[in-house]
Design an enzyme around this catalytic site. Sequence first.
Site, PDB file in Angstrom:
ATOM      1  N   GLN A  11       6.965-112.787 -14.540  1.00 21.27           N
ATOM      2  CA  GLN A  11       6.317-112.951 -15.916  1.00 21.27           C
ATOM      3  C   GLN A  11       6.006-114.250 -16.170  1.00 21.27           C
ATOM      4  OE1 GLN A  11       7.071-109.465 -18.439  1.00 21.27           O
ATOM      5  NE2 GLN A  11       9.234-109.589 -17.682  1.00 21.27           N
ATOM      6  N   ALA A  60      14.831-116.413 -11.672  1.00 21.63           N
ATOM      7  CA  ALA A  60      16.133-115.992 -12.077  1.00 21.63           C
ATOM      8  C   ALA A  60      16.408-114.545 -11.496  1.00 21.63           C
ATOM      9  CB  ALA A  60      16.339-115.967 -13.657  1.00 21.63           C
ATOM     10  N   ASP A 102      18.837-114.116 -24.613  1.00 20.21           N
ATOM     11  CA  ASP A 102      19.767-113.592 -25.712  1.00 20.21           C
ATOM     12  C   ASP A 102      20.835-112.872 -25.223  1.00 20.21           C
ATOM     13  OD1 ASP A 102      17.775-111.999 -24.754  1.00 20.21           O
ATOM     14  OD2 ASP A 102      18.304-110.437 -26.010  1.00 20.21           O
ATOM     15  N   TYR A 125      24.869-109.830 -15.934  1.00 21.41           N
ATOM     16  CA  TYR A 125      23.724-110.679 -15.970  1.00 21.41           C
ATOM     17  C   TYR A 125      23.933-111.714 -17.147  1.00 21.41           C
ATOM     18  CZ  TYR A 125      18.969-112.057 -17.653  1.00 21.41           C
ATOM     19  OH  TYR A 125      17.888-112.675 -18.105  1.00 21.41           O
TER      20      TYR A 125
HETATM   21  N1  LIG Z   1      12.704-110.434 -18.670  1.00 26.68           N
HETATM   22  C1  LIG Z   1      13.306-110.541 -19.708  1.00 26.68           C
HETATM   23  O1  LIG Z   1      13.208-109.700 -20.748  1.00 26.68           O
HETATM   24  C2  LIG Z   1      13.984-111.763 -20.071  1.00 26.68           C
HETATM   25  C3  LIG Z   1      14.557-111.846 -21.571  1.00 26.68           C
HETATM   26  C4  LIG Z   1      15.224-113.003 -21.794  1.00 26.68           C
HETATM   27  C5  LIG Z   1      15.483-113.811 -20.784  1.00 26.68           C
HETATM   28  N2  LIG Z   1      14.701-114.064 -19.603  1.00 26.68           N
HETATM   29  C6  LIG Z   1      14.711-115.243 -18.651  1.00 26.68           C
HETATM   30  O2  LIG Z   1      13.282-115.814 -18.578  1.00 26.68           O
HETATM   31  C7  LIG Z   1      13.191-116.293 -17.257  1.00 26.68           C
HETATM   32  C8  LIG Z   1      12.143-115.636 -16.639  1.00 26.68           C
HETATM   33  O3  LIG Z   1      12.112-114.238 -16.720  1.00 26.68           O
HETATM   34  P1  LIG Z   1      10.924-113.353 -15.983  1.00 26.68           P
HETATM   35  O4  LIG Z   1      10.845-112.201 -17.127  1.00 26.68           O
HETATM   36  O5  LIG Z   1       9.971-114.046 -15.922  1.00 26.68           O
HETATM   37  O6  LIG Z   1      11.471-112.605 -14.654  1.00 26.68           O
HETATM   38  P2  LIG Z   1      10.861-111.791 -13.853  1.00 26.68           P
HETATM   39  O7  LIG Z   1       9.749-111.433 -14.211  1.00 26.68           O
HETATM   40  O8  LIG Z   1      11.940-111.180 -13.218  1.00 26.68           O
HETATM   41  O9  LIG Z   1      10.837-113.135 -12.525  1.00 26.68           O
HETATM   42  C9  LIG Z   1      11.871-113.434 -11.792  1.00 26.68           C
HETATM   43  C10 LIG Z   1      11.455-114.810 -11.115  1.00 26.68           C
HETATM   44  O10 LIG Z   1      12.527-115.420 -10.410  1.00 26.68           O
HETATM   45  C11 LIG Z   1      12.063-115.552  -9.189  1.00 26.68           C
HETATM   46  N3  LIG Z   1      13.500-115.559  -8.393  1.00 26.68           N
HETATM   47  C12 LIG Z   1      14.150-114.520  -8.115  1.00 26.68           C
HETATM   48  N4  LIG Z   1      15.047-114.752  -7.222  1.00 26.68           N
HETATM   49  C13 LIG Z   1      14.793-116.016  -6.951  1.00 26.68           C
HETATM   50  C14 LIG Z   1      15.518-116.881  -6.018  1.00 26.68           C
HETATM   51  N5  LIG Z   1      16.437-116.456  -5.271  1.00 26.68           N
HETATM   52  N6  LIG Z   1      14.870-118.042  -5.970  1.00 26.68           N
HETATM   53  C15 LIG Z   1      14.065-118.484  -6.545  1.00 26.68           C
HETATM   54  N7  LIG Z   1      13.207-117.790  -7.321  1.00 26.68           N
HETATM   55  C16 LIG Z   1      13.752-116.450  -7.504  1.00 26.68           C
HETATM   56  C17 LIG Z   1      10.996-114.752  -8.974  1.00 26.68           C
HETATM   57  O11 LIG Z   1      10.451-115.325  -7.747  1.00 26.68           O
HETATM   58  P3  LIG Z   1       9.072-115.133  -7.114  1.00 26.68           P
HETATM   59  O12 LIG Z   1       7.959-115.610  -8.155  1.00 26.68           O
HETATM   60  O13 LIG Z   1       8.962-115.864  -5.884  1.00 26.68           O
HETATM   61  O14 LIG Z   1       8.996-113.540  -6.973  1.00 26.68           O
HETATM   62  C18 LIG Z   1      10.436-114.612 -10.153  1.00 26.68           C
HETATM   63  O15 LIG Z   1       9.462-115.693 -10.508  1.00 26.68           O
HETATM   64  C19 LIG Z   1      14.415-115.909 -16.718  1.00 26.68           C
HETATM   65  O16 LIG Z   1      15.357-117.066 -16.580  1.00 26.68           O
HETATM   66  C20 LIG Z   1      15.158-114.814 -17.358  1.00 26.68           C
HETATM   67  O17 LIG Z   1      16.659-114.844 -17.056  1.00 26.68           O
HETATM   68  C21 LIG Z   1      14.150-112.847 -19.233  1.00 26.68           C
END
Ligand SMILES: NC(=O)c1ccc[n+]([C@@H]2O[C@H](COP(=O)([O-])OP(=O)(O)OC[C@H]3O[C@@H](n4cnc5c(N)ncnc54)[C@H](OP(=O)(O)O)[C@@H]3O)[C@@H](O)[C@H]2O)c1
Length: 319
Positions: A11, A60, A102, A125
Amino acid sequence: MNLLIIGQHGQVARELAAVAWPESIRVTQLGRATFDLARPAQFRTILEGGPWDLIVNAGAYTAVDRAESEPGEAFAINRDGPAALAGWCSENRVPLIHLSTDYVFDGTNHRPYVESDPVRPINVYGQSKAEGESAVRAALVTHVILRTSWVYSAHGRNFVKSMLRLAAERDELRIVRDQTGLPTAAPEIARAIAAMVRRIAAGEPIDWGTYHFTGAGETTWYGFASYLLETSKAFGGRCPRITPISTREFPTPAARPLNSRLECSKWRYSFDQELRPWRESCREIVRTLMHEAETPEAVTPENGTPETGTPETKPRMTS
Ligand SMILES: NC(=O)c1ccc[n+]([C@@H]2O[C@H](COP(=O)([O-])OP(=O)(O)OC[C@H]3O[C@@H](n4cnc5c(N)ncnc54)[C@H](OP(=O)(O)O)[C@@H]3O)[C@@H](O)[C@H]2O)c1
């Protein structure tokens, strides 16, 4: 400046690709197939081969419930990968912007969490992200850890997309009403990261360390669902009956903090930017998704089933 962004299809990663970067910032974005956080030996070669001046880690392991049964993978990607990355950054004097969550907190506070509050994760997580944060701090002074929450966008898997899909299929949705948090649109996170990158690229001073960044205005999952479905109705969507339920009535493999609110004053003062009300961003994203639903060729394979549980009772609630 040569900026490396880790993550491509996530995302936040997708919104970072959409930023109008100035010409002076040359952006390279690498997805998991090329830059796998679980393979430090391999990604070190990529780091050695690049001219990187700054790195953003938007990658992540984010499957909160699945992490309970796959702790090895979660820790490899969320702790060990960032630890190795930060170690390389330290050796090579490259600053790092690293995203966190969070869910490093247990949610028992009665006020929003500030950056200096002690972490106490209550699921695998959150533990893997908390240990990733510690590893980055220990290895590298020139880091920003940007904690955010309840992320949603028009792409990938998230609560908004799950709700819209379920609303089209069901007459009633049962949604948790006793978890409070701050929904954050991925384009806003990209905007926040871009502001930091521009400042670093301009050689302006920055206080390294941890920041909280979210949308403005708190709500519950029930409030979030109610607003987004009401909004979708204005664009022709179905709005089924929404029944508020308690966390107890909604067992999930991973426990969730009841209070997920992050206090963002430090960010606002440091970067002189206001937080955007989550309802504004939500409205825009719902409108985009409703428009896409009317245009079948615009639908992508990502508009699939959320990873967690049965649809009616277990929409994806990630942090
Ligand atoms: N989603 C939430 O509600 C949320 C809330 C709080 C904090 N966060 C944090 O915000 C950040 C971004 O979250 P998001 O929502 O964008 O996550 P997401 O949509 O689940 O995307 C995860 C990303 O991580 C990459 N990824 C997964 N496994 C990997 C690996 N082994 N090596 C390299 N890249 C890998 C994926 O790669 P590809 O692009 O190659 O598929 C994708 O770009 C993360 O640090 C997450 O912990 C997320």
